[in-house]
Design a protein around this motif. Structure first.
Motif, PDB file in Angstrom:
ATOM      1  N   GLU A 257      -0.821  38.321  63.265  1.00  0.00           N
ATOM      2  CA  GLU A 257      -1.809  37.699  62.444  1.00  0.00           C
ATOM      3  C   GLU A 257      -2.245  39.037  61.458  1.00  0.00           C
ATOM      4  N   ALA A 258      -2.670  38.568  60.388  1.00  0.00           N
ATOM      5  CA  ALA A 258      -3.300  39.668  59.152  1.00  0.00           C
ATOM      6  C   ALA A 258      -4.725  39.339  59.135  1.00  0.00           C
ATOM      7  N   SER A 259      -5.496  40.440  59.081  1.00  0.00           N
ATOM      8  CA  SER A 259      -6.991  40.270  58.731  1.00  0.00           C
ATOM      9  C   SER A 259      -7.318  41.311  57.899  1.00  0.00           C
ATOM     10  N   CYS A 260      -8.326  40.873  56.750  1.00  0.00           N
ATOM     11  CA  CYS A 260      -8.448  41.570  55.583  1.00  0.00           C
ATOM     12  C   CYS A 260     -10.159  42.047  55.842  1.00  0.00           C
ATOM     13  N   ALA A 261     -10.598  42.792  54.974  1.00  0.00           N
ATOM     14  CA  ALA A 261     -12.009  43.164  55.278  1.00  0.00           C
ATOM     15  C   ALA A 261     -12.863  42.106  55.223  1.00  0.00           C
ATOM     16  N   LEU A 262     -12.617  40.885  54.469  1.00  0.00           N
ATOM     17  CA  LEU A 262     -13.660  39.591  54.358  1.00  0.00           C
ATOM     18  C   LEU A 262     -13.339  39.075  55.617  1.00  0.00           C
ATOM     19  N   GLY A 263     -12.694  39.368  56.610  1.00  0.00           N
ATOM     20  CA  GLY A 263     -12.934  38.672  57.897  1.00  0.00           C
ATOM     21  C   GLY A 263     -11.938  37.398  58.091  1.00  0.00           C
ATOM     22  N   PHE A 264     -11.213  37.043  57.323  1.00  0.00           N
ATOM     23  CA  PHE A 264     -10.701  35.811  57.271  1.00  0.00           C
ATOM     24  C   PHE A 264      -9.088  36.099  57.927  1.00  0.00           C
ATOM     25  N   TRP A 265      -8.588  35.454  58.588  1.00  0.00           N
ATOM     26  CA  TRP A 265      -7.086  35.427  59.486  1.00  0.00           C
ATOM     27  C   TRP A 265      -6.200  34.650  58.749  1.00  0.00           C
ATOM     28  N   GLN A 266      -5.008  35.016  58.748  1.00  0.00           N
ATOM     29  CA  GLN A 266      -3.731  34.477  58.300  1.00  0.00           C
ATOM     30  C   GLN A 266      -2.698  34.559  59.402  1.00  0.00           C
ATOM     31  N   PRO A 267      -2.283  33.525  60.074  1.00  0.00           N
ATOM     32  CA  PRO A 267      -1.367  33.688  61.012  1.00  0.00           C
ATOM     33  C   PRO A 267       0.211  33.773  60.791  1.00  0.00           C
ATOM     34  N   VAL A 268       0.332  34.482  59.448  1.00  0.00           N
ATOM     35  CA  VAL A 268       1.816  34.614  59.032  1.00  0.00           C
ATOM     36  C   VAL A 268       1.831  36.025  58.521  1.00  0.00           C
ATOM     37  N   ALA A 269       2.470  36.918  59.367  1.00  0.00           N
ATOM     38  CA  ALA A 269       2.701  38.390  58.755  1.00  0.00           C
ATOM     39  C   ALA A 269       4.019  38.416  58.108  1.00  0.00           C
ATOM     40  N   PRO A 270       4.152  39.004  57.000  1.00  0.00           N
ATOM     41  CA  PRO A 270       5.222  39.103  56.044  1.00  0.00           C
ATOM     42  C   PRO A 270       6.512  39.884  56.688  1.00  0.00           C
ATOM     43  N   SER A 271       5.986  40.910  57.771  1.00  0.00           N
ATOM     44  CA  SER A 271       7.295  41.513  58.495  1.00  0.00           C
ATOM     45  C   SER A 271       6.666  42.488  59.675  1.00  0.00           C
ATOM     46  N   ASP A 272       7.294  43.244  60.136  1.00  0.00           N
ATOM     47  CA  ASP A 272       6.566  44.151  61.300  1.00  0.00           C
ATOM     48  C   ASP A 272       5.969  45.017  60.940  1.00  0.00           C
ATOM     49  N   THR A 273       5.336  45.443  59.568  1.00  0.00           N
ATOM     50  CA  THR A 273       4.615  46.431  59.253  1.00  0.00           C
ATOM     51  C   THR A 273       3.228  46.255  59.666  1.00  0.00           C
ATOM     52  N   PRO A 274       2.514  47.357  60.128  1.00  0.00           N
ATOM     53  CA  PRO A 274       1.145  47.301  60.718  1.00  0.00           C
ATOM     54  C   PRO A 274       0.126  46.768  59.724  1.00  0.00           C
ATOM     55  N   ARG A 275       0.437  46.985  58.353  1.00  0.00           N
ATOM     56  CA  ARG A 275      -0.490  46.784  57.297  1.00  0.00           C
ATOM     57  C   ARG A 275       0.305  45.976  56.020  1.00  0.00           C
ATOM     58  N   CYS A 276      -0.458  45.381  55.351  1.00  0.00           N
ATOM     59  CA  CYS A 276      -0.066  44.515  54.208  1.00  0.00           C
ATOM     60  C   CYS A 276      -1.336  44.236  53.083  1.00  0.00           C
ATOM     61  N   THR A 277      -0.974  43.631  51.986  1.00  0.00           N
ATOM     62  CA  THR A 277      -2.097  43.297  51.208  1.00  0.00           C
ATOM     63  C   THR A 277      -2.312  41.638  51.197  1.00  0.00           C
ATOM     64  N   ALA A 278      -3.246  41.121  51.077  1.00  0.00           N
ATOM     65  CA  ALA A 278      -3.489  39.858  50.915  1.00  0.00           C
ATOM     66  C   ALA A 278      -4.082  39.528  49.450  1.00  0.00           C
ATOM     67  N   LEU A 279      -3.130  38.748  48.621  1.00  0.00           N
ATOM     68  CA  LEU A 279      -3.548  38.272  47.129  1.00  0.00           C
ATOM     69  C   LEU A 279      -4.180  37.156  47.201  1.00  0.00           C
ATOM     70  N   ILE A 280      -5.699  37.147  46.805  1.00  0.00           N
ATOM     71  CA  ILE A 280      -6.418  35.833  46.933  1.00  0.00           C
ATOM     72  C   ILE A 280      -6.458  35.335  45.514  1.00  0.00           C
ATOM     73  N   PRO A 281      -5.909  34.205  45.041  1.00  0.00           N
ATOM     74  CA  PRO A 281      -6.067  33.729  43.567  1.00  0.00           C
ATOM     75  C   PRO A 281      -7.618  33.233  43.499  1.00  0.00           C
ATOM     76  N   PRO A 282      -8.093  33.457  42.327  1.00  0.00           N
ATOM     77  CA  PRO A 282      -9.569  33.029  42.074  1.00  0.00           C
ATOM     78  C   PRO A 282      -9.807  31.464  42.298  1.00  0.00           C
ATOM     79  N   GLU A 283      -8.864  30.728  42.107  1.00  0.00           N
ATOM     80  CA  GLU A 283      -8.755  29.337  42.275  1.00  0.00           C
ATOM     81  C   GLU A 283      -8.786  28.812  43.735  1.00  0.00           C
TER      82      GLU A 283
END
Length: 356
Positions: A257-283
């Motif tokens: 899972e990936a967690s960002c500073a906003l505290g939300f969780w996304q149960p799909v990771a893009p790869s085995d990397t320990p870090r990634c970036t979440a892009l959140i569309p304004p809509e």
């Protein structure tokens, strides 16, 4: 089966004795009848790339190949390419018809063929009533159509447009961008379109090449470039502002899972990397009155009206988040300093395999 009309390999160009690098190892393929938008800020090497392809400048390295033949030693007038600049360079002493016919006469077309081709383009560009008028007596948008017709008249193998709509207002740019695509489809011409405006690029092109400081940083279909920007620069240049660093970990159920500073969780990771970036569309961001649901508390810091939506800036858990609120969905205009509850539709977010 599509075939490569143009192949660019490793184009490199420097100035000032090698101190100023305009292009570094740029390459791409372009299929016949397709269009490519070269996108990037001023000074990134877009116009230099066109000049090298056109043969107006000599590359320090790399190759321009057309239909399998190298053009590096072929002079500009023998390449069969058309190049239209932002300044248009129309001839003020000639009327609209004669401006369009100029290149055909230079190539010694027969008079009947010239008349037929010019009439065809006047109709295609929807400027038939202007044929006898001076180019100084028509509007900027009409001048753009005349310049485009003149560039298309000799039926170039490749047409290159260098910031062709930069001097026009937004309404005209949007209108003519759609027209350029219609005209390209009608003529079947292969097109390279240089612009700093990503809306223009997406409206016109089948493919996007993004340049940053003379280097190609992403190349692909418009949808992929928009949804999956390859670098922080591309994301920011396209206007994506909701970018949040995520930590990737394995949860108790064994799912990464990936967690960002906003505290939300996304149960799909893009790869085995320990870090990634979440892009959140304004809509994907929804605002409701505080404590009305299970969202996270935030405060509105700024509100602007852009088109049919309010662009709302929020402060949430020490981060800045942008939300798009349709005017039709808002009972009143959101106000700064108002506490709200924020929820995010994670199905609309993307996880990008890089961090700033």
């Amino acid at each position: 089966m599509e075939r490569h009309l143009l192949q660019i390999t490793g184009l490199t160009k420097s100035y000032d004795g090698g101190r100023t690098h305009a292009l570094s190892d740029v390459g791409f393929d372009l299929h016949e009848g397709k269009s490519l938008a070269v996108l990037g800020p001023s000074g990134c090497g877009k116009s230099t790339l066109l000049r090298l392809i056109a043969g107006l400048e000599t590359p320090d390295g790399g190759e321009v190949v057309m239909n399998g033949d190298s053009l590096n030693d072929v002079p500009p007038h023998r390449r069969g390419f058309g190049l239209m600049h932002q300044d248009l360079a129309l001839f003020p002493h000639l009327n609209v018809r004669d401006n369009i016919a100029f290149g055909l006469r230079s190539q010694r077309w027969e008079s009947e063929a010239i008349e037929s081709r010019v009439n065809e383009l006047l109709e295609l560009m929807r400027i038939e009533p202007l044929a006898a008028r001076s180019v100084d007596a028509i509007s900027g948008g009409e001048q753009q159509r005349v310049a485009l017709a003149r560039s298309l008249a000799p039926r170039p193998r490749l047409l290159m447009l260098d910031e062709p709509l930069g001097a026009l207002d937004r309404r005209l740019r949007e209108e003519l961008a759609q027209e350029i695509r219609r005209i390209r489809d009608h003529e079947g011409v292969t097109l390279i379109y240089v612009t700093h405006d990503h809306d223009e690029a997406f409206a016109v092109a089948d493919g996007i090449l993004v340049l940053e400081q003379g280097r190609a940083v992403q190349h692909g279909p418009p949808e992929d470039v928009w949804l999956n920007p390859a670098t922080p620069f591309v994301a920011r240049f396209l206007g994506h502002e909701n970018l949040f660093r995520c930590e990737v970990s394995t949860g108790p159920n064994g799912i990464r899972e990936a967690s960002c500073a906003l505290g939300f969780w996304q149960p799909v990771a893009p790869s085995d990397t320990p870090r990634c970036t979440a892009l959140i569309p304004p809509e994907a961001v929804t605002l409701t009155p505080l404590n009305q649901d299970d969202g996270v508390a935030a405060t509105i810091t700024d509100v602007t009206l852009q088109g049919g939506s309010y662009d709302v800036t929020l402060r949430i858990r020490g981060e800045t988040l942008r939300a798009g609120v349709p005017v039709s969905a808002a009972s009143t205009r959101p106000q700064p300093n108002t506490p709200v509850s924020v929820t995010i539709d994670w199905t609309q977010t993307r996880l990008l395999n890089w961090v700033e």
